[in-house]
Motif scaffolding. Structure first.
Motif, mmCIF file in Angstrom:
data_model
loop_
_atom_site.group_PDB
_atom_site.id
_atom_site.type_symbol
_atom_site.label_atom_id
_atom_site.label_comp_id
_atom_site.label_asym_id
_atom_site.label_seq_id
_atom_site.Cartn_x
_atom_site.Cartn_y
_atom_site.Cartn_z
ATOM 1 N N PRO A 1 32.936 -47.470 52.434
ATOM 2 C CA PRO A 1 31.839 -46.764 52.260
ATOM 3 C C PRO A 1 32.569 -45.224 52.047
ATOM 4 O O PRO A 1 33.095 -45.011 53.032
ATOM 5 N N SER B 1 30.720 -27.504 54.635
ATOM 6 C CA SER B 1 31.033 -28.354 53.322
ATOM 7 C C SER B 1 29.684 -28.803 52.403
ATOM 8 O O SER B 1 29.695 -29.612 51.905
ATOM 9 N N GLY C 1 31.187 -41.111 51.058
ATOM 10 C CA GLY C 1 29.985 -40.301 50.449
ATOM 11 C C GLY C 1 30.884 -39.155 49.634
ATOM 12 O O GLY C 1 31.269 -39.074 48.661
ATOM 13 N N GLY C 2 30.752 -37.739 50.204
ATOM 14 C CA GLY C 2 31.458 -36.724 49.500
ATOM 15 C C GLY C 2 32.884 -36.405 49.742
ATOM 16 O O GLY C 2 33.381 -35.567 49.115
ATOM 17 N N ASN C 3 33.355 -37.416 50.372
ATOM 18 C CA ASN C 3 34.865 -37.457 50.943
ATOM 19 C C ASN C 3 35.287 -35.914 51.518
ATOM 20 O O ASN C 3 36.441 -35.585 51.195
ATOM 21 N N THR C 4 34.303 -35.434 52.282
ATOM 22 C CA THR C 4 34.833 -34.170 52.993
ATOM 23 C C THR C 4 35.098 -34.431 54.396
ATOM 24 O O THR C 4 35.474 -33.486 55.146
ATOM 25 N N GLY C 5 35.181 -35.643 54.881
ATOM 26 C CA GLY C 5 35.348 -36.002 56.346
ATOM 27 C C GLY C 5 36.962 -35.500 56.647
ATOM 28 O O GLY C 5 37.616 -35.410 55.782
HETATM 29 C C1 LIG Z 1 35.215 -26.895 55.020
HETATM 30 C C2 LIG Z 1 34.563 -27.946 55.937
HETATM 31 C C3 LIG Z 1 33.788 -27.551 56.877
HETATM 32 C C4 LIG Z 1 33.119 -28.711 57.677
HETATM 33 N N1 LIG Z 1 32.385 -28.310 58.562
HETATM 34 C C5 LIG Z 1 31.897 -29.220 59.477
HETATM 35 C C6 LIG Z 1 30.859 -28.689 60.598
HETATM 36 O O1 LIG Z 1 30.566 -27.876 60.656
HETATM 37 N N2 LIG Z 1 30.377 -29.921 61.065
HETATM 38 C C7 LIG Z 1 30.757 -31.256 61.039
HETATM 39 O O2 LIG Z 1 30.044 -32.074 61.687
HETATM 40 N N3 LIG Z 1 31.565 -31.645 60.022
HETATM 41 C C8 LIG Z 1 32.094 -30.617 59.212
HETATM 42 N N4 LIG Z 1 33.003 -31.053 58.327
HETATM 43 C C9 LIG Z 1 33.714 -32.279 58.252
HETATM 44 C C10 LIG Z 1 32.661 -33.044 57.160
HETATM 45 O O3 LIG Z 1 31.915 -32.460 56.126
HETATM 46 C C11 LIG Z 1 31.347 -33.966 57.786
HETATM 47 O O4 LIG Z 1 31.958 -35.040 58.623
HETATM 48 C C12 LIG Z 1 30.536 -34.506 56.629
HETATM 49 O O5 LIG Z 1 29.096 -35.164 57.370
HETATM 50 C C13 LIG Z 1 31.033 -35.709 56.009
HETATM 51 O O6 LIG Z 1 30.105 -36.039 54.989
HETATM 52 P P1 LIG Z 1 30.828 -36.770 53.675
HETATM 53 O O7 LIG Z 1 29.634 -36.980 52.749
HETATM 54 O O8 LIG Z 1 32.072 -35.976 52.976
HETATM 55 O O9 LIG Z 1 31.542 -38.246 54.291
HETATM 56 P P2 LIG Z 1 32.894 -38.802 53.840
HETATM 57 O O10 LIG Z 1 34.046 -38.137 54.124
HETATM 58 O O11 LIG Z 1 32.742 -39.517 52.289
HETATM 59 O O12 LIG Z 1 32.651 -40.096 55.043
HETATM 60 C C14 LIG Z 1 32.740 -39.921 56.257
HETATM 61 C C15 LIG Z 1 32.852 -40.999 57.013
HETATM 62 O O13 LIG Z 1 31.325 -41.790 56.826
HETATM 63 C C16 LIG Z 1 31.469 -43.070 56.228
HETATM 64 N N5 LIG Z 1 30.261 -43.188 55.305
HETATM 65 C C17 LIG Z 1 30.032 -42.082 54.383
HETATM 66 N N6 LIG Z 1 28.796 -42.520 53.655
HETATM 67 C C18 LIG Z 1 28.567 -43.414 54.080
HETATM 68 C C19 LIG Z 1 27.399 -44.465 53.902
HETATM 69 N N7 LIG Z 1 26.360 -43.964 52.886
HETATM 70 N N8 LIG Z 1 27.078 -45.347 54.935
HETATM 71 C C20 LIG Z 1 28.154 -45.849 55.765
HETATM 72 N N9 LIG Z 1 29.188 -45.164 55.884
HETATM 73 C C21 LIG Z 1 29.588 -43.810 55.342
HETATM 74 C C22 LIG Z 1 32.794 -42.954 55.635
HETATM 75 O O14 LIG Z 1 33.382 -44.411 55.579
HETATM 76 C C23 LIG Z 1 33.760 -42.443 56.490
HETATM 77 O O15 LIG Z 1 34.114 -42.933 57.750
HETATM 78 C C24 LIG Z 1 33.645 -30.030 57.302
HETATM 79 C C25 LIG Z 1 34.418 -30.424 56.400
HETATM 80 C C26 LIG Z 1 35.007 -29.331 55.691
HETATM 81 C C27 LIG Z 1 35.907 -29.944 54.512
#
Ligand SMILES: Cc1cc2nc3c(=O)[nH]c(=O)nc-3n(C[C@H](O)[C@H](O)[C@H](O)COP(=O)(O)OP(=O)(O)OC[C@H]3O[C@@H](n4cnc5c(N)ncnc54)[C@H](O)[C@@H]3O)c2cc1C
Length: 500
Positions: free
Chosen positions: A67, A135, A69-73
């Motif tokens: 899975p 993010s 989402g925004g790929n910011t993990g």
């Molecule tokens: C500049 C920056 C600042 C950040 N600051 C913070 C912060 O302050 N606090 C914080 O907690 N994090 C922070 N992060 C990390 C990140 O943004 C978070 O972890 C965010 O919640 C990830 O969301 P995403 O949609 O990008 O998930 P993704 O990177 O796409 O996925 C993250 C994980 O969730 C799983 N996943 C995604 N969508 C689903 C779904 N629908 N169902 C089941 N599993 C799923 C994926 O398989 C993966 O394991 C930051 C990242 C950046 C780049």
């Protein structure tokens, strides 16, 4: 595999089953560019039924799913492996706000809604959705839930977990689990939604959620405070809590090293304090210099930094003057008690934003310095000062000159205890010592009964470290849950828990 691709094309339409290398590229490299996968396909379903159809097809073919989402993990959790046998399921097209119930103070959103979109929808309704991360313009709710994201509002409103009332999940079998209840009280047995929050996509695919809303604050009191030690910052936290109660919304710590980096890489950011008399010629005790050859502008601005900074914010649905008075009262008492050296209180929204920029740009500013070693850890707030002191000392003995870029959400006990190479040392050479540095820092975290991942999760990055810090019993319960929901191990294998 061709038969599976045909089934997926039939279910979603060919335009939403991507296989060309140029099409899949945005989905196969993680944010920090540490992992690059090679998938069988990237699929983009449009709704819950389509997600379920994809999962059923993959399960029938015995194909693993990732899975995304925004790929910011920041832990490689959303990146496929290089086997060319995994299907990435991108949730970006599930981006509808299904309902906003002002009387229940809830919003029902699909997993692909960008966090900023949810914040904006809440704001239009005169409410606050308090999850806030740097993010937020790219990450989506499904990712926030799956990583139990934190951010700057946790002190007052809690992590994503605390903001969630209900979930809709597609299980690894393809069945849809409807837990979309907007209830604040529901004692009917196991609260299953919590299994999927923070599970990093290893137990199922979240497709929608009911999230809590709050009254939008109408006033904020924001101050940037300079002090000498993290211990003083922790004492200030106690003072701010005693005076402000639930109105204390943010309490962010960052060191002089962090501020120096922000001022170096963000010319629009201005030093928050004027140098104290006689301070221009020598660096403050405890601050580390990041640049061996700063420009004249830098030298003037940076030569006297205080060792530690705290951004404190109170907010409430009340009057600005009340919060200004509260902020002043807290800082006056802190000054009297010798806890702080200087403070600036914002007098306008523009000033408030300028103060926040000093904290929010730390992470990106550090990235401009080249590769570094990051630790996203938590310890009880009461142990923060001892943790920093003892870990700093251990590091200095083991890796002399390594620059500590320590910042974080002090109010939550969460530190980004990051390290940059010593001045003059190639960052890649320093990074080669990653395992030894991690072990030293994480062992120190464990001694304080802390966590090696406060916010970002485990993913691939910390998967092999986890067994060192969790008991065999805890790991076996986690494996039992995984086996019960995903007996064939097809849901995001190799993330969080090692396979096999
Ligand atoms: C500049 C920056 C600042 C950040 N600051 C913070 C912060 O302050 N606090 C914080 O907690 N994090 C922070 N992060 C990390 C990140 O943004 C978070 O972890 C965010 O919640 C990830 O969301 P995403 O949609 O990008 O998930 P993704 O990177 O796409 O996925 C993250 C994980 O969730 C799983 N996943 C995604 N969508 C689903 C779904 N629908 N169902 C089941 N599993 C799923 C994926 O398989 C993966 O394991 C930051 C990242 C950046 C780049």
């Amino acid at each position: 595999m061709n038969a599976l691709l045909d089934t997926l094309r039939e279910a979603l339409g060919p335009a939403h089953v991507l296989t060309e290398p140029s099409d899949v590229l945005p989905f196969v490299v993680d944010w920090r560019r540490r992992y690059e996968g090679l998938p069988l396909a990237v699929v983009r379903p449009a709704d819950t039924e389509e997600v379920a159809a994809v999962v059923r097809a993959c399960a029938a073919a015995g194909v693993a799913m990732v899975p995304q989402g925004g790929n910011t993990g920041l832990c490689g959790g959303a990146t496929p492996d290089r086997s060319a046998a995994q299907v990435v399921i991108s949730l970006g097209r599930l981006n509808r706000i299904r309902a906003l119930d002002p009387d229940n103070d809830t919003i029902t959103v699909e997993a692909g809604c960008v966090l900023a979109q949810v914040q904006a929808a809440a704001s239009e309704a005169g409410r606050l959705f308090p999850l806030s991360l740097a993010s937020e313009g790219s990450c989506v709710v499904g990712g926030n839930l799956s990583t139990n994201a934190g951010g700057t509002g946790v002190l007052r409103y809690g992590n994503t977990r605390e903001l969630t009332l209900g979930l809709e999940v597609v299980l690894p079998s393809g069945d849809i689990l409807d837990l979309l209840r907007g209830l604040r009280k529901d004692n009917t047995g196991y609260d299953l939604k919590h299994l999927f929050i923070g599970a990093e996509g290893t137990l199922g695919i979240i497709t929608a959620a009911v999230m809590k809303l709050y009254p939008a604050p109408t006033a904020a009191g924001t101050a940037l405070v300079a002090c000498d030690t993290p211990r003083q910052a922790v004492a200030l936290l106690g003072l701010a809590r005693r005076h402000g109660g639930a109105r204390l919304t943010a309490f962010e710590l960052f060191s002089a090293t962090c501020l120096e980096l922000v001022l170096k890489h963000y010319p629009g950011c201005v030093p928050p304090f004027s140098p104290p008399a006689g301070a221009m010629s020598s660096a403050s005790a405890g601050s580390q210099s990041l640049t061996s050859t700063p420009s004249m502008r830098d030298r003037k601005a940076l030569a006297w930094l205080y060792p530690q900074y705290v951004l404190v914010e109170f907010s409430d649905a009340g009057d600005t003057a009340d919060l200004a008075a509260l902020t002043e009262a807290v800082l006056a008492e802190a000054l009297e008690a010798g806890l702080i050296r200087d403070a600036v209180i914002s007098a306008s929204d523009a000033q408030r934003k300028a103060l926040w920029a000093l904290r929010e740009n730390v992470s990106e500013a550090q990235a401009h310095e080249g590769r570094n070693i990051k630790h996203d850890v938590s310890v009880p707030t009461s142990a923060i000062a001892d943790f920093i002191e003892s870990t700093d000392a251990l590091l200095e003995a083991a890796f002399p000159g390594a620059r500590r870029v320590t910042f974080g959400h002090l109010g939550d006990g969460n530190l980004h205890y990051n390290l940059a190479a010593p001045v003059g040392v190639d960052p890649l050479e320093f990074e080669a010592r990653l395992d030894a540095v991690n072990e030293l820092v994480h062992d120190s975290v464990a001694r304080f009964r802390g966590s090696i991942s406060a916010e970002h999760g485990i993913g691939q990055l910390k998967r092999d470290e986890l067994p060192r810090y969790k008991s065999a019993t805890e790991l076996s319960v986690m494996r039992a849950v995984k086996a019960a929901l995903d007996p064939n191990g097809l849901m995001n294998p190799g993330k969080l828990l090692a396979t096999g």
